[in-house]
Design a protein around this motif. Structure first.
Motif, mmCIF file in Angstrom:
data_model
loop_
_atom_site.group_PDB
_atom_site.id
_atom_site.type_symbol
_atom_site.label_atom_id
_atom_site.label_comp_id
_atom_site.label_asym_id
_atom_site.label_seq_id
_atom_site.Cartn_x
_atom_site.Cartn_y
_atom_site.Cartn_z
ATOM 1 N N ARG A 34 19.930 35.370 48.978
ATOM 2 C CA ARG A 34 20.115 34.427 50.100
ATOM 3 C C ARG A 34 19.192 33.215 49.968
ATOM 4 N NH1 ARG A 34 20.825 38.723 55.060
ATOM 5 N NH2 ARG A 34 22.881 39.449 54.428
ATOM 6 N N MET A 35 17.942 33.473 49.596
ATOM 7 C CA MET A 35 16.991 32.370 49.438
ATOM 8 C C MET A 35 17.405 31.441 48.301
ATOM 9 S SD MET A 35 13.254 34.057 49.907
ATOM 10 C CE MET A 35 12.699 34.689 51.479
ATOM 11 N N SER A 36 17.886 32.014 47.206
ATOM 12 C CA SER A 36 18.260 31.202 46.040
ATOM 13 C C SER A 36 19.423 30.277 46.370
ATOM 14 C CB SER A 36 18.596 32.088 44.843
ATOM 15 O OG SER A 36 19.796 32.807 45.056
ATOM 16 N N PHE A 37 20.302 30.716 47.244
ATOM 17 C CA PHE A 37 21.428 29.884 47.659
ATOM 18 C C PHE A 37 20.928 28.662 48.427
ATOM 19 C CE2 PHE A 37 24.763 28.734 50.720
ATOM 20 C CZ PHE A 37 25.792 28.447 49.848
ATOM 21 N N VAL A 38 19.954 28.869 49.305
ATOM 22 C CA VAL A 38 19.424 27.784 50.134
ATOM 23 C C VAL A 38 18.499 26.867 49.337
ATOM 24 C CG1 VAL A 38 17.957 27.270 52.143
ATOM 25 C CG2 VAL A 38 19.606 29.138 52.251
ATOM 26 N N GLU A 39 17.626 27.448 48.511
ATOM 27 C CA GLU A 39 16.589 26.672 47.823
ATOM 28 C C GLU A 39 16.909 26.365 46.358
ATOM 29 O OE1 GLU A 39 14.265 25.099 49.248
ATOM 30 O OE2 GLU A 39 14.296 26.055 51.215
ATOM 31 N N ASN A 40 18.093 26.762 45.894
ATOM 32 C CA ASN A 40 18.590 26.402 44.567
ATOM 33 C C ASN A 40 17.682 26.861 43.419
ATOM 34 O OD1 ASN A 40 20.477 25.351 42.826
ATOM 35 N ND2 ASN A 40 19.551 23.309 42.821
ATOM 36 N N PHE A 41 17.602 28.177 43.222
ATOM 37 C CA PHE A 41 16.890 28.734 42.076
ATOM 38 C C PHE A 41 17.619 29.972 41.580
ATOM 39 C CE2 PHE A 41 14.782 30.739 45.747
ATOM 40 C CZ PHE A 41 14.794 32.089 45.408
ATOM 41 N N ASN A 42 17.308 30.362 40.345
ATOM 42 C CA ASN A 42 17.803 31.618 39.778
ATOM 43 C C ASN A 42 16.633 32.578 39.720
ATOM 44 O OD1 ASN A 42 20.504 30.740 39.181
ATOM 45 N ND2 ASN A 42 19.630 29.519 37.526
ATOM 46 N N TYR A 43 16.939 33.865 39.603
ATOM 47 C CA TYR A 43 15.852 34.846 39.544
ATOM 48 C C TYR A 43 16.247 36.033 38.680
ATOM 49 C CZ TYR A 43 18.622 37.441 42.942
ATOM 50 O OH TYR A 43 19.637 38.117 43.575
ATOM 51 N N GLU A 44 15.226 36.704 38.165
ATOM 52 C CA GLU A 44 15.401 37.952 37.423
ATOM 53 C C GLU A 44 14.445 38.977 38.011
ATOM 54 O OE1 GLU A 44 14.653 37.363 33.274
ATOM 55 O OE2 GLU A 44 16.323 35.959 33.044
ATOM 56 N N ILE A 45 14.925 40.209 38.154
ATOM 57 C CA ILE A 45 14.084 41.295 38.632
ATOM 58 C C ILE A 45 13.934 42.299 37.494
ATOM 59 C CG2 ILE A 45 13.854 43.187 40.290
ATOM 60 C CD1 ILE A 45 15.569 41.571 42.235
ATOM 61 N N ASN A 46 12.697 42.576 37.118
ATOM 62 C CA ASN A 46 12.398 43.572 36.101
ATOM 63 C C ASN A 46 11.339 44.507 36.691
ATOM 64 O OD1 ASN A 46 11.996 45.079 33.834
ATOM 65 N ND2 ASN A 46 11.120 43.418 32.601
ATOM 66 N N ARG A 47 11.818 45.565 37.335
ATOM 67 C CA ARG A 47 10.961 46.519 38.048
ATOM 68 C C ARG A 47 10.161 45.807 39.125
ATOM 69 N NH1 ARG A 47 9.257 50.444 33.106
ATOM 70 N NH2 ARG A 47 11.362 51.208 32.748
ATOM 71 N N LYS A 48 8.853 45.713 38.953
ATOM 72 C CA LYS A 48 7.985 45.087 39.958
ATOM 73 C C LYS A 48 7.616 43.650 39.605
ATOM 74 C CE LYS A 48 7.417 48.484 42.899
ATOM 75 N NZ LYS A 48 7.754 48.354 44.287
ATOM 76 N N ASN A 49 8.301 43.090 38.602
ATOM 77 C CA ASN A 49 8.057 41.710 38.188
ATOM 78 C C ASN A 49 9.289 40.867 38.479
ATOM 79 O OD1 ASN A 49 5.399 42.081 37.007
ATOM 80 N ND2 ASN A 49 6.474 43.318 35.483
ATOM 81 N N ILE A 50 9.066 39.781 39.196
ATOM 82 C CA ILE A 50 10.151 38.866 39.577
ATOM 83 C C ILE A 50 9.875 37.523 38.918
ATOM 84 C CG2 ILE A 50 11.409 37.843 41.512
ATOM 85 C CD1 ILE A 50 11.207 40.982 41.523
ATOM 86 N N HIS A 51 10.931 36.919 38.384
ATOM 87 C CA HIS A 51 10.803 35.604 37.767
ATOM 88 C C HIS A 51 11.760 34.649 38.476
ATOM 89 C CE1 HIS A 51 10.864 33.021 33.855
ATOM 90 N NE2 HIS A 51 10.321 32.393 34.870
ATOM 91 N N LEU A 52 11.195 33.633 39.129
ATOM 92 C CA LEU A 52 12.006 32.606 39.775
ATOM 93 C C LEU A 52 12.092 31.418 38.842
ATOM 94 C CD1 LEU A 52 10.547 32.575 43.416
ATOM 95 C CD2 LEU A 52 12.307 34.053 42.445
ATOM 96 N N LYS A 53 13.305 30.882 38.643
ATOM 97 C CA LYS A 53 13.529 29.769 37.729
ATOM 98 C C LYS A 53 14.138 28.595 38.486
ATOM 99 C CE LYS A 53 14.654 33.135 34.173
ATOM 100 N NZ LYS A 53 15.724 33.664 33.340
ATOM 101 N N PHE A 54 13.428 27.488 38.459
ATOM 102 C CA PHE A 54 13.890 26.269 39.134
ATOM 103 C C PHE A 54 14.358 25.269 38.100
ATOM 104 C CE2 PHE A 54 11.233 28.277 42.229
ATOM 105 C CZ PHE A 54 11.867 28.032 43.423
#
Length: 169
Positions: free
Chosen positions: A149-169
């Motif tokens: 939901r946040m990525s739709f509003v703020e225009n980013f992609n993300y990856e979830i790898n267990r407890k590590n999150i990567h946000l890509k702008f």
């Protein structure tokens, strides 16, 4: 009670025994009340009053403050600055009912909240918009749905790898 973190208290008035919460240099005394103290960040202490009264004082300042329901005291120790703001119970104690809520929250506030809420580490690549003002309400939602939901509003992609999150702008 000495508190580092966040705690919600419901205290009955007892004139013979004072109930106090100490968060850094800030002391909150319950005067028959329900209130929340947030001291995750040593640069800021938040005391939110839901009902009754609390008396707040700090060793750094000689003044004391009495809050009324719906008020939040924000104390910034490094600047010896106190602000009294309006707050809703949803914003102040939604966390205890599984409600993650943002109102015009900046990027760093959102990241810190998500890391604490979900117990993850978030890395960022690229440049997020400097004028993030995210508002949203997430009740018992998993992290994937919240990020979607946040990525739709703020225009980013993300990856979830267990407890590590990567946000890509």
């Amino acid at each position: 009670v000495a508190l580092i973190g966040e705690g919600y208290f419901e205290v009955k008035r007892d004139t013979l025994r004072a109930f106090k919460v100490v968060s850094g240099n800030l002391e909150t005394e319950a005067l028959g009340t329900s209130f929340n103290v947030n001291f995750f960040n040593p640069k800021q202490v938040l005391v939110s009053l839901l009902s009754g009264k609390v008396k707040i004082q700090t060793k750094a300042l000689e003044e004391s403050y009495i809050l009324e329901p719906g008020q939040q005291l924000q104390y910034i120790p490094t600047e010896k600055e106190i602000k009294i703001l309006k707050v809703t119970s949803e914003t102040a104690i939604g966390w205890k009912d599984g409600l993650l809520s943002f109102k015009n929250a900046g990027f760093s506030e959102v990241i810190k909240s998500l890391e604490r809420w979900y117990g993850v580490t978030i890395q960022v690549s690229g440049n997020p918009s400097k004028n993030w003002k995210l508002s949203g309400r997430y009740e018992n939602q998993n992290l994937d749905l919240v990020l979607d939901r946040m990525s739709f509003v703020e225009n980013f992609n993300y990856e979830i790898n267990r407890k590590n999150i990567h946000l890509k702008f």
